[in-house]
Enzyme design. Sequence first.
Site, PDB file in Angstrom:
ATOM      1  N   THR A  50       4.702  -4.668   1.504  1.00 43.70           N
ATOM      2  CA  THR A  50       5.284  -4.204   0.482  1.00 43.70           C
ATOM      3  C   THR A  50       6.596  -4.850   0.061  1.00 43.70           C
ATOM      4  OG1 THR A  50       4.163  -2.187   0.645  1.00 43.70           O
ATOM      5  CG2 THR A  50       6.204  -2.238  -0.780  1.00 43.70           C
ATOM      6  N   LYS A  77       1.303  -1.629  -5.971  1.00 42.87           N
ATOM      7  CA  LYS A  77       1.623  -0.966  -4.977  1.00 42.87           C
ATOM      8  C   LYS A  77       2.880  -0.121  -5.079  1.00 42.87           C
ATOM      9  CE  LYS A  77       2.910   0.011  -0.451  1.00 42.87           C
ATOM     10  NZ  LYS A  77       2.153   0.782   0.286  1.00 42.87           N
TER      11      LYS A  77
END
Lengths: 291, 291, 291, 291
Positions: free
Chosen positions: D94, D170
């Site tokens: 991420t 995300k």
Amino acid sequence: MTVGFIGLGNMGAAIAGRLLQGGHDLVVWNRSPAAADRLAAERGVRRAASPAETLQGDLAFSMLADDAAVEATLVGSGALAAAAKGLVHVNCATVSVTLSERLEAMHQALGLAYVAAPVLGRPDAAAAGQLHVLAAGEAAALARARPLLELVGQRVWAVGDHAPMANVVKLACNFALAATIETLGEAGALAKAHGVEPQTLYEVMTGSLFASPAYRVYAGLIGEQRFEPAGFRMPLGLKDVRLALEAGEARHAPLPIASLLRDHFLAAIARGDAEKDWSAVAMTAFRNAGL
Amino acid sequence: MTVGFIGLGNMGAAIAGRLLQGGHDLVVWNRSPAAADRLAAERGVRRAASPAETLQGDLAFSMLADDAAVEATLVGSGALAAAAKGLVHVNCATVSVTLSERLEAMHQALGLAYVAAPVLGRPDAAAAGQLHVLAAGEAAALARARPLLELVGQRVWAVGDHAPMANVVKLACNFALAATIETLGEAGALAKAHGVEPQTLYEVMTGSLFASPAYRVYAGLIGEQRFEPAGFRMPLGLKDVRLALEAGEARHAPLPIASLLRDHFLAAIARGDAEKDWSAVAMTAFRNAGL
Amino acid sequence: MTVGFIGLGNMGAAIAGRLLQGGHDLVVWNRSPAAADRLAAERGVRRAASPAETLQGDLAFSMLADDAAVEATLVGSGALAAAAKGLVHVNCATVSVTLSERLEAMHQALGLAYVAAPVLGRPDAAAAGQLHVLAAGEAAALARARPLLELVGQRVWAVGDHAPMANVVKLACNFALAATIETLGEAGALAKAHGVEPQTLYEVMTGSLFASPAYRVYAGLIGEQRFEPAGFRMPLGLKDVRLALEAGEARHAPLPIASLLRDHFLAAIARGDAEKDWSAVAMTAFRNAGL
Amino acid sequence: MTVGFIGLGNMGAAIAGRLLQGGHDLVVWNRSPAAADRLAAERGVRRAASPAETLQGDLAFSMLADDAAVEATLVGSGALAAAAKGLVHVNCATVSVTLSERLEAMHQALGLAYVAAPVLGRPDAAAAGQLHVLAAGEAAALARARPLLELVGQRVWAVGDHAPMANVVKLACNFALAATIETLGEAGALAKAHGVEPQTLYEVMTGSLFASPAYRVYAGLIGEQRFEPAGFRMPLGLKDVRLALEAGEARHAPLPIASLLRDHFLAAIARGDAEKDWSAVAMTAFRNAGL
């Protein structure tokens, strides 16, 4: 002139005192009789037996605590319905815009004139004739009220020909004061988090761009954390922010800083600060930063 | 004294002009050479061939646009590493607290003294020597810089013995200005929604509790919706609010009004107001109320 | 059992239909007589001449639009005061916690039992007996109401022994729905700003971590911008958020997401979206990003 | 296939394990060698002497902690510049949208293919092949990565033909999780303030409209105040909210709930909750209500 006067709290008594000094006779009524008795004894004013009795002349002032007190004393009691035709009623209280709208309509229907004249300033400013008076109402009525309002205000601001406009201006000013308190809190917390004393920052601010009474007063209180005794208690601050939000909602005007202030007032009261001055809401920013 | 000077934008040129009027000689460098050429031609200052050349004396000023310009011009170029030992470097730019912390450490490691001296006011105030200078740094260095700073400022506020403290104070002041703009916007929208002209409200505010330069300037701009040409462009306002938020985040200090301001600046830029004065962010409140 | 029934709007009619299917007899009252006439004609129910007449048996349901309708129909009309002692009154409306508290006290004083049973779901779910019923009240009363509530709900959740607790749970659920709408709006705007279709994001969300009815329904509406005809109009959404805020304020519980939602509902209504489904409030995030 | 693998933290090791179970050979590198040694010993994988060595085949995965780790390991080390032409690099971390944009451009310039494939789920879900994989990148590269991604994910969601689109999705999902936590906190505080146990409310919610994994997991943690040991530490939550805000800011998309979350994460960390699970941010709402 003989002037009716309802509501002898701290602010009401100070305003009444100015009218007496200006040479007017008063006929007064107060919910708890002690204040009226005292004024009668000391200053020789006439005590009314009922609110209605104060409304039998040409002009009357009222200065009551909130919407509920105004409703009960003037409407619920039947006083307004029994008022002398042609009376000019000057309401100095900070009430909701909605109530002011209803009162204006009721006065008109009853052949009375309604002037809203909420004030900026504390009782000591009132006693010195140094308030700012925010006045609105039909022009002729405003003209009749003006000489008396000038006894209490260093300046009388005529802000509109409908009474509720003065209430809106008052709520907008109180909202801006609350925003000032929160701004000082956040700016002070940012400073302190980096090792700068909030008072150092506040001196810079009030000595330069923010050299105004509002910033000076609240920077002083917050810088010294001098929140007791309260000049204006936390729940009253919450009430005025709520009135601003409600006035916004009635016209679909969102006020995001006011929303944030409402949340901070609630949190302050929830943690036990209800008896403190409303400027203590600035401590939220310090506390949330772990300071 | 011969003083180095880097950065001759509007504000830099005005400050340089004050130093010249105060009888100092300047050796100047500017990224685009035109401004330095002009000053050389008009005022007989010496032009430096590189930033490093301005840092060879006892004292040098820099006034660059932002963190990136400071990094590139002073650090990336090797100028700082080549500076004369003992130099006092006075940085007037509004930079991030993080960069100021790094610069302070770098100066110390290099045997240089670092004074942060961001200013409140616009170039015309600088040209008139009427800025407020927010200065911080080690006491001896500050003492040497002070006489020159007094040439540009009506007042020099010493706010701490670490340079970044001045940057924090500057960001806190700019945050408070932005909060003032938003407050005026919301209060004005509330007024207008109830038929009161925002300017009427603003006259009351700036004539009573909010009689400060900040409120007068921004109430004027917002009341007249005079947003072009921009005195301080929207993206610069966003940048300063972001710097305040980042300075807060570095010490875990939440600043909810700054968060709200950031969102409003983004929305204003998204709707095409990037070229307007940052005070145009106040129109968000009017627009959201359908006004 | 013969059951009283007040309020034959879309939801009330659907609930009444389920009770009839369950074999109960109804005596019904509705403000506008058409709906009651139709039910009388089609299903042979008895029409009451007044609200009070529906409250003469052992059990009565009411499903009215809001606080004002409940006040007028049950209190102002004198119906409650004339109800048969021992009656269990089941109020399915989404009303304020304050009103529910007052109603509970009034019922107790009058020898009546009060059950609050607001529901989650739309009229078609009610007609299919698939609502979620949030019920609270004194245990014996709740036990008597439960068999009937099970006719309309796939599940009856007993959430407390005081009626207002069910209203709190209902307001908390509606608040969470509104928060879901805003979350989908912001997440979708973030995606779209970077070239990802909101529907692509919503498919991921509802196909993984957020695979719930609430997210599926609102992701569908928002993804397709299908806001008309409204399933739940914008002002009703604003009302429920306001009721949540008021219930919070009564106990000094700030709800910052609800504050933000209130502001967004106001802005949506101010720009002319009052007739749209409340999920259109998600478009605020897209609009503020210039999308 | 022989697959390069960089980053053997909890999640990286779980993903690597799935690839091994799927019959692939791995050449692995990890900053601290212990994890790579262990995997070499237990599973017979080959250890690379440098990050670059993992990038010499057709396909490589990386799963590093954050932007800084990715920058240092892949760019700063020169690994990427030394990678075999035609390599497909699958980055499961991420990271910021900005970094993903830069990485995509760098890969293209170097003749490499870049697939972003961040995942939803915790290490135990990875070990069971039950993650949701959010994948984006050029179609041919994505097609080559897909069979391997299907070993770790119950589902592979292709969300776009540019890698950063997966990072946006995300971040949007993590933002929605954080919004869920705050919503549960506020709804729970409202309930508790009126005498309803938060767990009662949460049972209703997760048993009806909000029956999703996200709500079930976080309602469980918050209802039981089970914040330690942390599944996802507070500063990581703050980081992801910040990345969402930055991604919004890059496209002028305000995210007011994310702004509010940022402030609440800061306050939670300031009061000492940095080691707790990010769901502890929900306690802010309870605390601010004095509960």
